[in-house]
Motif scaffolding. Structure first.
Motif, PDB file in Angstrom:
ATOM      1  N   SER A 189      81.398 -22.758 -45.678  1.00 48.10           N
ATOM      2  CA  SER A 189      81.399 -24.063 -44.971  1.00 48.10           C
ATOM      3  C   SER A 189      80.032 -24.595 -44.297  1.00 48.10           C
ATOM      4  CB  SER A 189      82.230 -23.776 -43.464  1.00 48.10           C
ATOM      5  OG  SER A 189      83.626 -23.441 -43.811  1.00 48.10           O
ATOM      6  N   ILE A 190      79.267 -23.634 -44.024  1.00 53.97           N
ATOM      7  CA  ILE A 190      77.741 -23.859 -43.579  1.00 53.97           C
ATOM      8  C   ILE A 190      76.932 -24.409 -44.699  1.00 53.97           C
ATOM      9  CG2 ILE A 190      75.662 -23.065 -42.301  1.00 53.97           C
ATOM     10  CD1 ILE A 190      77.412 -21.138 -40.719  1.00 53.97           C
ATOM     11  N   GLY A 191      77.339 -23.548 -45.760  1.00 54.08           N
ATOM     12  CA  GLY A 191      76.752 -24.215 -47.003  1.00 54.08           C
ATOM     13  C   GLY A 191      76.924 -25.670 -47.317  1.00 54.08           C
ATOM     14  N   ARG A 192      78.275 -26.061 -47.303  1.00 52.00           N
ATOM     15  CA  ARG A 192      78.522 -27.449 -47.528  1.00 52.00           C
ATOM     16  C   ARG A 192      77.782 -28.265 -46.678  1.00 52.00           C
ATOM     17  NH1 ARG A 192      83.641 -24.913 -48.828  1.00 52.00           N
ATOM     18  NH2 ARG A 192      84.439 -25.285 -46.694  1.00 52.00           N
ATOM     19  N   LEU A 193      77.802 -27.737 -45.429  1.00 58.20           N
ATOM     20  CA  LEU A 193      77.279 -28.659 -44.289  1.00 58.20           C
ATOM     21  C   LEU A 193      75.701 -28.685 -44.456  1.00 58.20           C
ATOM     22  CD1 LEU A 193      76.889 -30.200 -41.651  1.00 58.20           C
ATOM     23  CD2 LEU A 193      76.912 -27.949 -40.376  1.00 58.20           C
ATOM     24  N   ALA A 194      74.766 -27.631 -44.919  1.00 58.15           N
ATOM     25  CA  ALA A 194      73.590 -27.733 -45.286  1.00 58.15           C
ATOM     26  C   ALA A 194      73.374 -28.360 -46.550  1.00 58.15           C
ATOM     27  CB  ALA A 194      73.201 -26.349 -45.419  1.00 58.15           C
ATOM     28  N   GLY A 195      74.224 -28.493 -47.543  1.00 55.06           N
ATOM     29  CA  GLY A 195      74.039 -29.379 -48.672  1.00 55.06           C
ATOM     30  C   GLY A 195      73.995 -30.655 -48.349  1.00 55.06           C
ATOM     31  N   GLY A 196      75.009 -31.174 -47.496  1.00 56.66           N
ATOM     32  CA  GLY A 196      75.214 -32.499 -47.298  1.00 56.66           C
ATOM     33  C   GLY A 196      73.986 -33.013 -46.337  1.00 56.66           C
ATOM     34  N   ILE A 197      73.398 -32.049 -45.479  1.00 54.53           N
ATOM     35  CA  ILE A 197      72.112 -32.398 -44.530  1.00 54.53           C
ATOM     36  C   ILE A 197      71.117 -32.568 -45.270  1.00 54.53           C
ATOM     37  CG2 ILE A 197      70.821 -31.702 -42.908  1.00 54.53           C
ATOM     38  CD1 ILE A 197      73.210 -30.423 -41.546  1.00 54.53           C
ATOM     39  N   ALA A 198      70.974 -31.674 -46.396  1.00 51.73           N
ATOM     40  CA  ALA A 198      69.698 -31.713 -47.444  1.00 51.73           C
ATOM     41  C   ALA A 198      69.759 -33.004 -47.942  1.00 51.73           C
ATOM     42  CB  ALA A 198      69.611 -30.357 -48.250  1.00 51.73           C
ATOM     43  N   HIS A 199      70.824 -33.159 -48.534  1.00 53.24           N
ATOM     44  CA  HIS A 199      70.907 -34.682 -49.298  1.00 53.24           C
ATOM     45  C   HIS A 199      70.653 -35.737 -48.498  1.00 53.24           C
ATOM     46  CE1 HIS A 199      73.319 -38.412 -50.769  1.00 53.24           C
ATOM     47  NE2 HIS A 199      72.763 -38.049 -51.874  1.00 53.24           N
ATOM     48  N   ASP A 200      71.132 -36.084 -47.315  1.00 52.02           N
ATOM     49  CA  ASP A 200      70.634 -36.943 -46.424  1.00 52.02           C
ATOM     50  C   ASP A 200      68.963 -36.899 -46.114  1.00 52.02           C
ATOM     51  OD1 ASP A 200      73.116 -38.106 -46.339  1.00 52.02           O
ATOM     52  OD2 ASP A 200      73.720 -37.010 -44.571  1.00 52.02           O
ATOM     53  N   LEU A 201      68.718 -35.677 -45.928  1.00 50.14           N
ATOM     54  CA  LEU A 201      66.949 -35.549 -45.485  1.00 50.14           C
ATOM     55  C   LEU A 201      66.389 -35.908 -46.775  1.00 50.14           C
ATOM     56  CD1 LEU A 201      67.133 -32.262 -43.465  1.00 50.14           C
ATOM     57  CD2 LEU A 201      66.818 -34.719 -42.677  1.00 50.14           C
ATOM     58  N   ASN A 202      66.836 -35.575 -47.965  1.00 52.44           N
ATOM     59  CA  ASN A 202      66.011 -35.878 -49.084  1.00 52.44           C
ATOM     60  C   ASN A 202      65.912 -37.261 -49.369  1.00 52.44           C
ATOM     61  OD1 ASN A 202      65.209 -33.386 -50.153  1.00 52.44           O
ATOM     62  ND2 ASN A 202      67.003 -33.054 -51.344  1.00 52.44           N
ATOM     63  N   ASN A 203      66.940 -38.052 -49.184  1.00 53.14           N
ATOM     64  CA  ASN A 203      67.044 -39.659 -49.207  1.00 53.14           C
ATOM     65  C   ASN A 203      65.815 -40.259 -48.295  1.00 53.14           C
ATOM     66  OD1 ASN A 203      68.598 -39.973 -51.206  1.00 53.14           O
ATOM     67  ND2 ASN A 203      70.527 -39.911 -50.156  1.00 53.14           N
ATOM     68  N   LEU A 204      65.927 -39.464 -46.967  1.00 50.37           N
ATOM     69  CA  LEU A 204      64.910 -39.986 -46.182  1.00 50.37           C
ATOM     70  C   LEU A 204      63.436 -39.584 -46.524  1.00 50.37           C
ATOM     71  CD1 LEU A 204      66.766 -38.994 -42.826  1.00 50.37           C
ATOM     72  CD2 LEU A 204      66.284 -41.416 -43.716  1.00 50.37           C
ATOM     73  N   LEU A 205      63.220 -38.570 -46.872  1.00 52.14           N
ATOM     74  CA  LEU A 205      61.804 -37.850 -47.433  1.00 52.14           C
ATOM     75  C   LEU A 205      61.298 -38.593 -48.649  1.00 52.14           C
ATOM     76  CD1 LEU A 205      62.151 -33.889 -46.800  1.00 52.14           C
ATOM     77  CD2 LEU A 205      60.543 -35.802 -45.600  1.00 52.14           C
ATOM     78  N   THR A 206      62.202 -39.131 -49.523  1.00 56.64           N
ATOM     79  CA  THR A 206      61.720 -39.653 -50.756  1.00 56.64           C
ATOM     80  C   THR A 206      60.970 -40.713 -50.495  1.00 56.64           C
ATOM     81  OG1 THR A 206      63.770 -39.030 -51.857  1.00 56.64           O
ATOM     82  CG2 THR A 206      62.388 -40.756 -52.935  1.00 56.64           C
ATOM     83  N   PRO A 207      61.363 -41.817 -49.600  1.00 62.02           N
ATOM     84  CA  PRO A 207      60.272 -42.930 -49.342  1.00 62.02           C
ATOM     85  C   PRO A 207      59.038 -42.552 -48.503  1.00 62.02           C
ATOM     86  CG  PRO A 207      62.375 -43.117 -47.880  1.00 62.02           C
ATOM     87  CD  PRO A 207      62.521 -42.094 -48.731  1.00 62.02           C
ATOM     88  N   ILE A 208      59.167 -41.520 -47.572  1.00 60.85           N
ATOM     89  CA  ILE A 208      57.885 -41.155 -46.789  1.00 60.85           C
ATOM     90  C   ILE A 208      57.113 -40.526 -47.646  1.00 60.85           C
ATOM     91  CG2 ILE A 208      57.444 -39.312 -44.885  1.00 60.85           C
ATOM     92  CD1 ILE A 208      60.280 -39.566 -43.809  1.00 60.85           C
ATOM     93  N   ILE A 209      57.593 -39.563 -48.676  1.00 61.05           N
ATOM     94  CA  ILE A 209      56.599 -39.122 -49.502  1.00 61.05           C
ATOM     95  C   ILE A 209      56.033 -40.209 -50.502  1.00 61.05           C
ATOM     96  CG2 ILE A 209      56.383 -37.524 -51.589  1.00 61.05           C
ATOM     97  CD1 ILE A 209      58.388 -35.685 -50.126  1.00 61.05           C
ATOM     98  N   GLY A 210      56.849 -41.102 -50.952  1.00 62.45           N
ATOM     99  CA  GLY A 210      56.345 -41.867 -51.929  1.00 62.45           C
ATOM    100  C   GLY A 210      55.368 -43.084 -51.324  1.00 62.45           C
TER     101      GLY A 210
END
Length: 712
Positions: free
Chosen positions: A338-359
């Motif tokens: 359950s926590i893994g699914r939550l962490a995966g979802g959070i990681a997905h959203d954070l990656n979308n946020l980090l992508t423009p920051i890094i870019g």
């Protein structure tokens, strides 16, 4: 008349009288002798046979027969026939006498000569007599005398009544005796049969009981009221190591650990009073070992003894422990998933946020090449973003959703190449000792992830030895073959060959309470200095490689983490590694970018423009299809996989129907089991994980654009 004549007459009269007296005397003697003979006969059968013989000898007649009534049946006998059951009386004269109870006298029917006209001189006349044997108005028999000469008729008529009366009484007495004996015999036979049946039934029950007891896995006793053993089954002998002969010479006190002889006597009286009791106790084996048992004792008043069942609690408690452990494992697994699914979802959203920051940070660095102060600030932003990206990678490793590159590698080789880095990582006051097995340690693994596991465990070992002089960290490899039972003890690993990596320290150790939670995500003993993802990430990586990790620690004596990894397992699909490709000659290419997140869309567009590509942007699959129909000069599709309308795989198929030779690059914040990775390969596309850097993006695009293998 003369005197002489008178004298002769008187003499003749006297002689006649004397003759009559002699005849009467003779007959009285005969009757007396008959009665005497009848009185001496004992037993119904003897009476019937001998009375017929006696009467025929003394009274005459060619045939004497006797019918008598016994136990509701008629019996018959004569001089030549022993008593037999007469199922049906055929003689009508006998039947007439039985019905009337009267004496019957007839001419003898066997005088054939008389019937044929012979003279009376040629054949002596005879008669048949039928005497009813009547006792208290009840016919108990019929005496038949056939062929009695007429000259004896007078004597028969005069004397037979006494004989018949005596015979009737004797016959009645013997019939009653025989009836009583038959009744007694019948009752005795019935009782005997019933007892025999009961004994057989009891024998069967005892046999069944014995078979049940002997085949039982539980122990069984029969003991008397003093506690001495009367019987014991083989199962209890196996439990204790004693033979049956040895136990039968013992008492309960010899095997009971918790009670002495007096305690056992009091306990026996208690069970006898209340009838039964169930309790737990401890018994002693022949070799001195002890084991826990459950005792179920009941008292039998009929036998004045106790039936006792003994259940070995060791297996039951082991099963209870195993059940509890399995429940904990399943609960922990469900919680981690359950926590893994939550962490995966959070990681997905954070990656979308980090992508423009890094870019955008990389684009700013390109624009600020000669401006040192802003350059340092932007570089700090970029480095912080990359650090955040590493944390997200930990989340993905914990949730088992990161893309791994599996290869056959030697764990020993990884440690040897990693040894210098490890030595530089730990403090100078801590010694590092690495001991490697000579056996093969080849595993199928992602090298970078295994290095992360080793580094994380080494750093944790170092942190546990803060303030401890002469700190030591030992790293060891070995191999082991796990059975199914051993695998079940190690978080239910499959049986087989495993490589073991052990990292041991002599630090402060870990408290039992902390050990129960140490692998849980976001649990940390480092306060604000820890994220709580370190060991959770290690566990996620090890589990993703088909292994497990075990902790053994004693407070004040150090800790040891042991990692189990499968030895030489089947190869997994490895992610392809991009090669560096020259960017020249590709700036005239057109790229269709489809991304539903506006921040990622704009940042990725800027990165592609900075690389010199012509970019068509679409914030939805429908808009991307419209652009494809309007423009026939699109060389590459760069699309997100998870989008609201249709996913990137379906969009690719629709666009391929318009532009069959277009290249495709898929992107996503994480890889999940729901993402059809095989379709990515079948569609001759490639994949890039968010957040990505400008360099990684350019490598992927150039790799696709320069390949000659296009979709059909």
């Amino acid at each position: 008349m003369s005197d002489k004549q008178n004298t002769n007459d008187e003499t003749n009269a006297l002689l006649e009288r004397l003759e009559k007296l002699a005849f009467q005397k003779s007959h009285y003697q005969m009757v007396a002798e008959v009665l005497l003979n009848l009185a001496e006969i004992q037993g119904l059968e003897n009476l019937a046979v001998n009375s017929v013989l006696t009467i025929m000898n003394f009274l005459g007649g060619t045939n004497v027969q006797l019918y008598y009534y016994l136990a509701d049946e008629w019996y018959f006998c004569d001089i030549a026939t022993s008593p037999r059951l007469e199922k049906r009386i055929l003689d009508p004269d006998v039947l007439s006498v039985i019905e009337s109870g009267n004496l019957l006298e007839r001419e003898n029917q066997d005088q054939q000569k008389m019937d044929s006209g012979s003279s009376t001189d040629e054949c002596e006349q005879s008669k048949d007599w039928y005497f009813p044997l009547n006792y208290k108005n009840k016919i108990i028999g019929v005496l038949v005398m056939k062929g009695v000469l007429v000259e004896y008729t007078h004597s028969v008529r005069n004397e037979i009544s006494t004989i018949v009366s005596f015979l009737t009484q004797s016959l009645n007495q013997e019939i009653n005796s025989s009836t009583l004996m038959q009744d007694a015999y019948s009752r005795l036979s019935e009782k005997s049969f019933q007892l025999e049946r009961e004994m057989e039934e009891k024998s069967r029950e005892q046999l069944k009981f014995r078979q049940t007891i002997d085949s039982s896995f539980d122990g069984f006793w029969i003991v008397d009221t003093t506690g001495r053993f009367l019987d014991v089954n083989q199962a209890y002998c196996d439990l204790t190591g004693y033979t049956k002969k040895e136990i039968l010479q013992m008492s309960i006190a010899d095997l009971e650990v918790n009670e002495d002889g007096e305690d056992t006597a009091r306990h026996i009286d208690k069970i006898k009073a209340q009838g039964r009791e169930r309790f737990e106790s401890i018994h002693r084996k022949k070799n001195g070992d002890i084991f826990e048992v459950e005792v179920n004792a009941s008292y039998s008043a009929d036998e004045d003894s106790f039936y006792v069942f003994i259940k070995d609690l060791r297996n039951i408690k082991a099963l209870e422990i195993e059940k509890h452990k399995l429940e904990q494992f399943q609960n922990q697994r469900s919680k981690m998933e359950s926590i893994g699914r939550l962490a995966g979802g959070i990681a997905h959203d954070l990656n979308n946020l980090l992508t423009p920051i890094i870019g955008y940070s990389e684009l700013l660095l390109m624009d600020l090449e000669n401006d040192e102060e802003p350059l340092k600030k932007v570089d700090s932003i970029l480095q912080a973003s990359l650090s955040a990206k590493d944390i997200i990678r930990q989340l993905l490793a914990f949730s088992r959703k990161q893309e791994l590159e599996y290869n056959y590698i030697s764990l020993n080789d990884i440690l040897l190449k990693f040894e210098k880095l490890l030595a530089r990582t730990i403090r100078e006051d801590i010694s590092l000792n690495i001991s490697l097995t000579k056996a093969s340690t080849e595993i199928l693994a992602d090298k970078g992830q295994i290095e992360q596991v080793i580094l994380n465990l080494i750093v944790n070992a170092q942190d546990s030895m803060t303030g401890i002089p002469d700190g030591k960290i030992s790293v060891k490899t070995e191999t082991a073959v796990l059975s199914r039972a051993a695998g079940a003890e190690l978080n239910y690993l499959p049986e087989g060959e495993y490589v073991l990596l052990s990292i041991e320290d002599n630090g402060s150790g870990i408290d039992k309470r902390i050990q129960e939670n140490i692998f849980e995500p976001f649990f940390s003993t480092k306060g604000e200095l820890g994220t709580g993802l370190g060991l959770a990430t290690v566990l996620g990586i090890v589990n993703q490689h088909g292994g497990t990790i075990v902790l053994n620690s004693t407070p004040g004596k150090g800790s040891m983490f042991t990692v189990y990894l499968p030895l030489k397992t089947q190869k997994c699909t490895a992610a392809s590694t991009a090669n560096q490709i020259d960017l020249s000659g590709q700036k005239e290419k057109t790229i269709l970018l489809c991304e539903d997140n506006d921040l990622v869309l704009k940042m990725t567009e800027a990165m592609l423009i900075s690389l010199g590509f012509t970019v068509l942007t679409a914030n939805s699959p429908s808009r991307a299809l419209t652009l494809c129909r309007e423009s026939k000069q699109i060389d590459l599709l760069l699309t997100d996989i998870i989008m609201p309308e249709v996913n990137g795989i379906e969009l690719c198929c629709e666009i391929r129907s318009i532009l069959p030779h277009i290249r495709v690059l898929f992107m996503s914040g994480y890889l999940d089991d729901t993402l059809p990775q095989l379709d990515i390969e079948n569609l001759k596309g490639s994949y890039i994980q968010k957040p990505f850097t400008l360099n990684v993006l350019s490598q992927k695009i150039k790799e696709l654009l320069e390949t000659t293998d296009t979709a059909e």
